[in-house]
Design a protein around this motif. Structure first.
Motif, PDB file in Angstrom:
ATOM      1  N   ILE A  24       6.584  -4.666  -1.105  1.00 30.83           N
ATOM      2  CA  ILE A  24       7.277  -4.299   0.134  1.00 30.83           C
ATOM      3  C   ILE A  24       7.304  -2.781   0.280  1.00 30.83           C
ATOM      4  CG2 ILE A  24       9.502  -4.327   1.325  1.00 30.83           C
ATOM      5  CD1 ILE A  24       9.991  -7.065   0.023  1.00 30.83           C
ATOM      6  N   LEU A  25       7.576  -2.072  -0.808  1.00 36.86           N
ATOM      7  CA  LEU A  25       7.621  -0.612  -0.744  1.00 36.86           C
ATOM      8  C   LEU A  25       6.236  -0.029  -0.477  1.00 36.86           C
ATOM      9  CD1 LEU A  25      10.093   0.093  -3.671  1.00 36.86           C
ATOM     10  CD2 LEU A  25      10.568   0.081  -1.223  1.00 36.86           C
ATOM     11  N   TYR A  26       5.210  -0.618  -1.071  1.00 36.44           N
ATOM     12  CA  TYR A  26       3.838  -0.148  -0.828  1.00 36.44           C
ATOM     13  C   TYR A  26       3.445  -0.357   0.636  1.00 36.44           C
ATOM     14  CZ  TYR A  26      -1.170   0.444  -1.197  1.00 36.44           C
ATOM     15  OH  TYR A  26      -2.447   0.862  -1.004  1.00 36.44           O
ATOM     16  N   ILE A  27       3.787  -1.508   1.196  1.00 34.49           N
ATOM     17  CA  ILE A  27       3.489  -1.776   2.601  1.00 34.49           C
ATOM     18  C   ILE A  27       4.209  -0.775   3.503  1.00 34.49           C
ATOM     19  CG2 ILE A  27       3.848  -3.444   4.472  1.00 34.49           C
ATOM     20  CD1 ILE A  27       3.227  -5.643   2.397  1.00 34.49           C
ATOM     21  N   ALA A  28       5.441  -0.416   3.141  1.00 36.18           N
ATOM     22  CA  ALA A  28       6.186   0.567   3.931  1.00 36.18           C
ATOM     23  C   ALA A  28       5.472   1.917   3.919  1.00 36.18           C
ATOM     24  CB  ALA A  28       7.605   0.705   3.395  1.00 36.18           C
ATOM     25  N   ILE A  29       4.964   2.336   2.764  1.00 37.15           N
ATOM     26  CA  ILE A  29       4.248   3.607   2.674  1.00 37.15           C
ATOM     27  C   ILE A  29       2.966   3.556   3.500  1.00 37.15           C
ATOM     28  CG2 ILE A  29       2.964   5.126   1.108  1.00 37.15           C
ATOM     29  CD1 ILE A  29       5.071   4.416  -1.023  1.00 37.15           C
ATOM     30  N   VAL A  30       2.211   2.478   3.372  1.00 33.39           N
ATOM     31  CA  VAL A  30       0.971   2.334   4.132  1.00 33.39           C
ATOM     32  C   VAL A  30       1.254   2.351   5.634  1.00 33.39           C
ATOM     33  CG1 VAL A  30      -0.909   0.733   4.671  1.00 33.39           C
ATOM     34  CG2 VAL A  30      -0.294   1.161   2.301  1.00 33.39           C
ATOM     35  N   LEU A  31       2.294   1.662   6.058  1.00 33.59           N
ATOM     36  CA  LEU A  31       2.651   1.622   7.473  1.00 33.59           C
ATOM     37  C   LEU A  31       3.017   3.012   7.995  1.00 33.59           C
ATOM     38  CD1 LEU A  31       3.003  -0.259   9.881  1.00 33.59           C
ATOM     39  CD2 LEU A  31       5.342  -0.661   9.127  1.00 33.59           C
ATOM     40  N   PHE A  61      14.674   1.576   5.629  1.00 31.36           N
ATOM     41  CA  PHE A  61      14.443   0.190   5.206  1.00 31.36           C
ATOM     42  C   PHE A  61      13.943   0.138   3.765  1.00 31.36           C
ATOM     43  CE2 PHE A  61      11.286  -3.211   4.692  1.00 31.36           C
ATOM     44  CZ  PHE A  61      12.114  -4.311   4.807  1.00 31.36           C
ATOM     45  N   ALA A  62      12.956   0.978   3.432  1.00 37.03           N
ATOM     46  CA  ALA A  62      12.396   0.984   2.078  1.00 37.03           C
ATOM     47  C   ALA A  62      13.425   1.441   1.051  1.00 37.03           C
ATOM     48  CB  ALA A  62      11.161   1.869   2.025  1.00 37.03           C
ATOM     49  N   THR A  63      14.254   2.420   1.418  1.00 40.08           N
ATOM     50  CA  THR A  63      15.302   2.880   0.510  1.00 40.08           C
ATOM     51  C   THR A  63      16.311   1.768   0.246  1.00 40.08           C
ATOM     52  OG1 THR A  63      15.038   5.136   1.320  1.00 40.08           O
ATOM     53  CG2 THR A  63      17.083   4.626   0.170  1.00 40.08           C
ATOM     54  N   THR A  64      16.659   1.012   1.272  1.00 52.23           N
ATOM     55  CA  THR A  64      17.577  -0.118   1.103  1.00 52.23           C
ATOM     56  C   THR A  64      16.986  -1.168   0.171  1.00 52.23           C
ATOM     57  OG1 THR A  64      18.413   0.263   3.339  1.00 52.23           O
ATOM     58  CG2 THR A  64      18.899  -1.871   2.338  1.00 52.23           C
ATOM     59  N   ILE A  65      15.718  -1.492   0.361  1.00 53.17           N
ATOM     60  CA  ILE A  65      15.051  -2.463  -0.518  1.00 53.17           C
ATOM     61  C   ILE A  65      15.045  -1.958  -1.954  1.00 53.17           C
ATOM     62  CG2 ILE A  65      12.821  -3.555  -1.037  1.00 53.17           C
ATOM     63  CD1 ILE A  65      14.203  -4.766   1.367  1.00 53.17           C
TER      64      ILE A  65
END
Length: 78
Positions: A24-31, A61-65
């Motif tokens: 999920i965090l990797y997808i957030a960075i890519v996005l 969102f990524a920080t919350t995850i």
């Protein structure tokens, strides 16, 4: 809560679904990178404000995850 390990990777199952926080965090960075690249190359930076707000929202969102995954690690004693 159940945890199991497959070839060095720890999986959490919650409600029958597997949660992989690092994906999920990797997808957030890519996005975020795709949004910035699109703004710079296709839109010539004309949507800088919208890009900044989108990236900030994805970052929150990524920080919350990330924080949720850390709190679950501490609760499970890993």
């Amino acid at each position: 809560m159940c945890n199991f390990q497959v070839s060095g990777k720890v999986f959490d199952c919650k409600g029958g679904r597997f949660i992989r926080y690092n994906i999920i965090l990797y997808i957030a960075i890519v996005l975020m990178q795709l949004i910035i690249l699109t703004n710079i190359t296709l839109l010539d930076g004309s949507w800088n404000g919208i890009t900044m707000w989108l990236c900030t929202g994805i970052f929150i969102f990524a920080t919350t995850i990330f924080l949720l995954s850390k709190s679950q690690e501490q609760k499970s004693g890993r």
